[in-house]
Design an enzyme around this catalytic site. Structure first.
Site, mmCIF file in Angstrom:
data_model
loop_
_atom_site.group_PDB
_atom_site.id
_atom_site.type_symbol
_atom_site.label_atom_id
_atom_site.label_comp_id
_atom_site.label_asym_id
_atom_site.label_seq_id
_atom_site.Cartn_x
_atom_site.Cartn_y
_atom_site.Cartn_z
ATOM 1 N N HIS A 16 -68.424 100.333 -80.230
ATOM 2 C CA HIS A 16 -69.681 100.898 -79.734
ATOM 3 C C HIS A 16 -70.759 99.808 -79.593
ATOM 4 C CE1 HIS A 16 -68.142 104.942 -80.457
ATOM 5 N NE2 HIS A 16 -67.958 104.686 -81.724
HETATM 6 O O1 RIB Z 1 -71.972 106.691 -82.318
HETATM 7 C C1 RIB Z 1 -71.771 105.332 -82.602
HETATM 8 C C2 RIB Z 1 -72.982 104.745 -83.248
HETATM 9 O O2 RIB Z 1 -73.220 105.391 -84.493
HETATM 10 C C3 RIB Z 1 -72.805 103.251 -83.597
HETATM 11 O O3 RIB Z 1 -74.037 102.596 -83.506
HETATM 12 C C4 RIB Z 1 -72.326 103.281 -85.014
HETATM 13 O O4 RIB Z 1 -72.721 102.114 -85.746
HETATM 14 C C5 RIB Z 1 -73.056 104.473 -85.557
HETATM 15 O O5 RIB Z 1 -74.326 104.031 -85.969
#
Ligand code: RIB
Ligand code: CA
Length: 310
Positions: A243
């Site tokens: 992500h």
């Molecule tokens: O949904 C993914 C996000 O949520 C990323 O930033 C992960 O680190 C969590 O914070």
């Protein structure tokens, strides 16, 4: 090419940690001015400690860490410990980093730094709940016109949610902050689950990262292995999505992603849709915001390998 001035606001966090490693490994392209941390995946004291720990592993104690908001603007705090482990860094051996965090609050630092820098010179990367940046925008609304660009990991359109069926975690954790930032008029590129789910680790990719043999690459491989283990419990899913690193990969190599002009509206009302992002792509050619729709996942991993090897 002069390095782009960058402040990273994050909640490390397994994938935040890999995003930090990628940014720290790219001083030729990214002038990381500071790390600001926020409560999110785990509590605020841990995200600040984890940012200091990752910068030590990366050999970048020159980059100051400022701790920020310990809770969302309005809603009750919600963490993501299930995905990141109790420490916030999976099963990475944690230690007390030697370099301290700064005394100033992250929100005050963001205001001072963005007001002092030439307008539109500093880029913000936000990879956690947007509480710090939203509070800075509430205190100093002119900041929205002073940032060069905001790249943010958050939201979902076609992919549905990952913390509830209709919301992605960073937005769900502070929907009011997301509303403040998305409605600020600032130039924003948003990397939601639609694109981050296209960039997933595989055993071969993790092995290649581990084989580099540096503290940062070994830690990155351990973190990805931990995430892959968590994701294996989710039906029909394989591999850990990268992500947060997508935001940094875009800054380093924008051609790895396809973007579309958009508007993003956040559901801030209590109920099943809290934190849902309604992402409109039709008739948006004049928008200052972009939604990442596609990623070259091979290219993102090649970039991560290249940078971690450097
Ligand atoms: O949904 C993914 C996000 O949520 C990323 O930033 C992960 O680190 C969590 O914070
Ligand atoms: Ca994060």
């Amino acid at each position: 090419m002069t390095a782009r001035p960058l402040i990273i606001d994050c909640d490390p966090g397994v994938d935040d940690a890999i995003a930090l490693f990628l940014a720290f490994a790219s001083p030729d392209a990214l002038d990381v001015r500071a790390i600001t941390t926020v409560a999110g995946n785990v509590g605020g004291a841990l995200t600040a400690r984890n940012a200091r720990l990752i910068r030590e592993l990366a050999g970048r104690a020159d980059v100051p860490v400022y701790a920020g908001c310990e809770r969302p603007m309005v809603r009750a705090p919600v963490d993501a410990g299930d995905f990141h482990g109790e420490s916030g860094l999976g099963n990475l051996p944690v230690f007390e980093p030697s370099a301290p965090q700064e005394q100033m609050h992250a929100v005050m630092f963001l205001i001072e730094a963005l007001m002092a820098a030439p307008t539109k010179s500093v880029t913000l990367a936000i990879t956690g709940p947007m509480t710090n940046v939203a509070m800075a925008f509430v205190l100093a609304p002119q900041l929205a016109g002073r940032v060069a660009e905001i790249v943010v990991m958050g939201g979902a359109r076609a992919e549905g949610g990952n913390i509830t069926s209709s919301a992605e975690y960073n937005i769900y954790a502070d929907p009011h902050a997301a509303h403040v930032v998305f409605s600020s008029g600032a130039p924003i590129v948003a990397f939601g689950l639609d694109v981050t789910h296209q960039v997933r680790s595989t055993p071969a990719r993790i092995d290649a990262i581990r084989a580099i043999g540096t503290p940062a690459s070994r830690a990155s491989a351990d973190l990805l292995e931990f995430s892959a283990g968590v994701e294996r419990n989710i039906p029909g899913v394989s591999g850990a999505p990268l992500h947060d690193p997508c935001t940094i990969a875009y800054l380093l190599s924008p051609n790895l992603f396809r973007l579309a002009p958009c508007a993003i509206v956040v559901e801030t009302g209590e109920g099943v849709a809290l934190g849902h992002t309604s992402v409109e792509l039709r008739d948006m050619e004049f928008s200052s915001m972009r939604w990442a729709t596609h990623a070259d996942d091979e290219g993102v991993f090649a970039l991560l390998l290249e940078r971690l090897r450097a």
